[in-house]
Design a protein around this motif. Structure first.
Motif, PDB file in Angstrom:
ATOM      1  N   ARG A 212       0.836  -1.193   0.000  1.00 43.46           N
ATOM      2  CA  ARG A 212       0.000   0.000   0.000  1.00 43.46           C
ATOM      3  C   ARG A 212       0.875   1.249   0.000  1.00 43.46           C
ATOM      4  N   ALA A 213       0.476   2.226  -0.791  1.00 40.80           N
ATOM      5  CA  ALA A 213       1.243   3.467  -0.888  1.00 40.80           C
ATOM      6  C   ALA A 213       0.260   4.614  -1.121  1.00 40.80           C
ATOM      7  N   THR A 214       0.793   5.795  -1.323  1.00 42.03           N
ATOM      8  CA  THR A 214      -0.003   6.964  -1.709  1.00 42.03           C
ATOM      9  C   THR A 214       0.734   7.669  -2.836  1.00 42.03           C
ATOM     10  N   MET A 215       0.037   8.574  -3.542  1.00 43.94           N
ATOM     11  CA  MET A 215       0.648   9.120  -4.746  1.00 43.94           C
ATOM     12  C   MET A 215       0.048  10.477  -5.069  1.00 43.94           C
ATOM     13  N   ILE A 216       0.838  11.304  -5.759  1.00 41.93           N
ATOM     14  CA  ILE A 216       0.300  12.558  -6.277  1.00 41.93           C
ATOM     15  C   ILE A 216       0.005  12.403  -7.770  1.00 41.93           C
ATOM     16  N   GLU A 217      -0.939  13.179  -8.232  1.00 35.47           N
ATOM     17  CA  GLU A 217      -1.306  13.119  -9.642  1.00 35.47           C
ATOM     18  C   GLU A 217      -0.145  13.602 -10.516  1.00 35.47           C
ATOM     19  N   THR A 218      -0.084  13.086 -11.727  1.00 33.02           N
ATOM     20  CA  THR A 218       0.956  13.500 -12.663  1.00 33.02           C
ATOM     21  C   THR A 218       0.431  13.462 -14.081  1.00 33.02           C
ATOM     22  N   ASP A 219       0.887  14.381 -14.901  1.00 33.34           N
ATOM     23  CA  ASP A 219       0.530  14.394 -16.319  1.00 33.34           C
ATOM     24  C   ASP A 219       1.545  13.645 -17.169  1.00 33.34           C
TER      25      ASP A 219
ATOM     26  N   VAL B 132       1.645  -2.638  -6.284  1.00 33.77           N
ATOM     27  CA  VAL B 132       1.484  -1.377  -5.559  1.00 33.77           C
ATOM     28  C   VAL B 132       0.038  -0.910  -5.679  1.00 33.77           C
ATOM     29  N   LYS B 133      -0.599  -0.674  -4.536  1.00 35.96           N
ATOM     30  CA  LYS B 133      -1.979  -0.197  -4.484  1.00 35.96           C
ATOM     31  C   LYS B 133      -2.008   1.128  -3.719  1.00 35.96           C
ATOM     32  N   TYR B 134      -2.638   2.143  -4.314  1.00 38.24           N
ATOM     33  CA  TYR B 134      -2.638   3.466  -3.700  1.00 38.24           C
ATOM     34  C   TYR B 134      -3.862   3.667  -2.810  1.00 38.24           C
ATOM     35  N   ASP B 135      -3.606   4.062  -1.551  1.00 33.94           N
ATOM     36  CA  ASP B 135      -4.691   4.420  -0.636  1.00 33.94           C
ATOM     37  C   ASP B 135      -5.393   5.679  -1.117  1.00 33.94           C
ATOM     38  N   TRP B 136      -4.630   6.603  -1.668  1.00 36.37           N
ATOM     39  CA  TRP B 136      -5.195   7.825  -2.233  1.00 36.37           C
ATOM     40  C   TRP B 136      -4.245   8.420  -3.251  1.00 36.37           C
ATOM     41  N   VAL B 137      -4.824   9.191  -4.154  1.00 39.47           N
ATOM     42  CA  VAL B 137      -4.070   9.946  -5.158  1.00 39.47           C
ATOM     43  C   VAL B 137      -4.637  11.360  -5.165  1.00 39.47           C
TER      44      VAL B 137
END
Length: 559
Positions: free
Chosen positions: A70-77, A102-107
């Motif tokens: 589990r991870a978290t991430m910021i949006e990207t273009d 890898v599964k994101y808790d939130w983006v």
């Protein structure tokens, strides 16, 4: 446990070059280069890692059956066509080659990532992979919420990853505590913010001067530029040197390099001969520097309005043909490139900082860091973080890079921003300089990578008459800022800021007041509104207002 603190200086991108993967961490926005994710204490619900057998040995060993992280991430273009943040070349590569899903808790977008992370910190539900800033890292470390990565790093880190983290300095220093390692850093290096002297060479040639070998000769050149009509227009309308209103805290046109020539290190923490950490702005050498600057101001060598000009305004003054010398950095050509145009004879060259005596000058520099990547306490596979970072380095810079980097970096060269952990080659610009110069000498760019080739092409265009490409020549050419940095490296002439940790309590509560006191006092001394001896009162007040306590806190960490 030794407490962690953070340096109050900001991390810089080595070069704000949008054309390729040049951006490693200095003037470029950290929002795009960081995974400002959250973490919170006491996460009790671990990820579903299945019944994975013991992980395969080796830096790139594949889990079978796969594990979930589990991870978290910021949006990207910066995604390949058809990819998404959740499903892209990176996440698929992790799954297919490493067996890590890898599964994101939130983006979230970069602007909201910090606040989202703070909410996660307070939620009690930590993801397995934590991409945090230094203050957040400190909070997690002190709460006992991070896995010790010391053993898994030694066992699983690839040779290339270890090489990157030892480039120029200990790139893992902010993630260490009590001789243990609790994370991996986004370390961009320790060379590119080295100060240097920039001289307008057409003026130098007009006056028959040579590059200064000593600080006295540099002051002599400053005097000549102010008094001897270096532009040959018959008017008394020039200054020798440009400063900006933030002095030692500013960017280009600040006197940090000038101070270094007198063995003074403003805003810099370093250990003295006794091993005690000292703050450079309060030491006696700084008084000498301020006295010299006051003398030059009174003599009319310095732009009298510097105290009202930020870096941009100071640059406008320089580009209006008013100034012939300034102290700057590797990227200084961006601040003056507007004057390099058809019909102008202007040109600038960089030189190493000269010394004021027979002792070689050391230039001050900072290690540059972005995020720290850590693993929550209790996650079953902490070595997975190491493998993800091995993977990133290999795809962009390893043996497979020639075949696969275009896919992982994408057409923009910024595809690394779709990865939850990332590390570009630290101090890469000096290696680029070496390769570009070799290609220029051989007139053969075939061995250059995409980024290097773009700089080679820029230099070639400049030499062919396109003056808009001048900055390529002055940053990566044979006579360039990277050449000066290479000289510093060869001569062991760089002294690093010892403070790479989150701010101490006193830095947080008193740092603003102390910084304001320092700037106001120094400007008044230079202007002659206060005598040079006012420096002694400044040091006394600085210590009383919190500086003494701050030094105690710093020494508690560094000793």
């Amino acid at each position: 446990m030794k407490r962690f603190f953070q340096n109050s200086f900001l991390v810089l991108c080595t070069l704000a070059l949008a054309m390729t993967a040049a951006c490693s961490s200095n003037g470029a926005s950290n929002a795009n280069n960081r995974n400002d994710n959250g973490a919170s204490p006491g996460a009790s619900n671990s990820s579903d890692s299945g019944n994975a057998s013991e992980e395969s040995d080796g830096p790139f060993g594949k889990y079978d059956p796969p594990i979930t992280m589990r991870a978290t991430m910021i949006e990207t273009d910066f995604l390949n066509e058809g990819d998404t943040v959740e499903d892209n070349v990176w996440t698929r590569g992790y799954s297919e080659e490493l067996g890590v899903q890898v599964k994101y808790d939130w983006v979230v977008d970069g602007a909201n990532a910090g606040e989202k992370m703070n909410i996660t910190l307070a939620s009690g539900d930590l993801p397995d992979l934590l991409g945090v800033n230094q203050s957040q890292f400190k909070q997690l470390l002190e709460a006992g919420q991070l896995e010790d990565l010391s053993e898994v790093y030694e066992k699983y880190a690839s040779p290339q990853l270890k090489e990157f983290y030892s480039s120029g300095a200990d790139g893992l220093l902010p993630a260490r505590s009590d001789d243990k390692l609790y994370g991996l850093t986004y370390y961009s290096g320790s060379y590119d913010t080295s100060p240097m002297l920039w001289i307008r060479t057409d003026w130098m040639n007009n006056l028959g001067l040579k590059p200064p070998a000593t600080m006295d000769e540099a002051i002599g050149m400053i005097k000549a530029f102010a008094e001897e009509d270096p532009d040959r227009n018959g008017k008394d309308d020039t200054y020798g040197i440009q400063l900006n209103k933030d002095l030692f805290g500013g960017g280009d046109f600040n006197p940090v390099g000038f101070a270094n020539g007198y063995h003074a290190y403003p805003g810099h923490w370093f250990k003295d001969d006794s091993g005690k950490a000292s703050y450079g702005s309060i030491l006696p050498e700084m008084k000498t520097v301020l006295g010299k600057l006051q003398e030059m101001y009174k003599a009319g060598y310095i732009d009298p309005e510097f105290g009202t000009k930020d870096v941009a305004k100071a640059g406008e003054t320089v580009m209006s043909d008013k100034v012939g010398l300034f102290f700057g950095y590797m990227t200084s050509p961006f601040s003056v490139s507007g004057m390099i145009k058809d019909g102008s004879t202007a040109d600038w060259l960089p030189y190493p900082i000269p010394s004021a005596d027979d002792k070689p000058a050391l230039v001050q520099n900072n290690m540059s860091f972005g995020s720290i990547y850590a693993v929550r306490k209790g996650y079953e596979h902490p070595e997975a973080l190491i493998k993800l970072m091995n993977f990133a380095v290999e795809k962009m810079f390893g043996e497979s890079a020639a075949a696969e980097s275009a896919n992982y970096l994408g057409s923009s060269g910024q595809g690394f921003q779709a990865a939850p952990v990332r590390l570009l080659k630290p101090n890469k610009n000096v290696f680029i300089y070496q390769n570009v110069v070799a290609a220029l000498e051989a007139n053969d760019p075939s061995a250059l990578n995409t980024e290097e080739k773009s700089y080679f092409d820029g230099i070639t265009k400049y030499r062919g008459g396109d003056k808009s490409q001048w900055w390529f020549e002055r940053i990566f050419g044979p006579d360039s800022s990277q050449k000066v940095i290479q000289q510093y490296i060869d001569n062991d002439a760089i002294t690093m800021n010892e403070w790479v940790y989150p701010p101490t309590d006193t830095m947080v509560s008193k740092g603003g007041t102390l910084g304001k006191l320092e700037l106001e006092t120094f400007v008044k001394i230079i202007y002659g509104q206060a005598p040079v001896d006012a420096f002694d009162k400044f040091v006394e007040d600085w210590k009383k207002l919190g500086g003494e306590k701050m030094m105690e806190e710093v020494n508690q960490v560094l000793q």
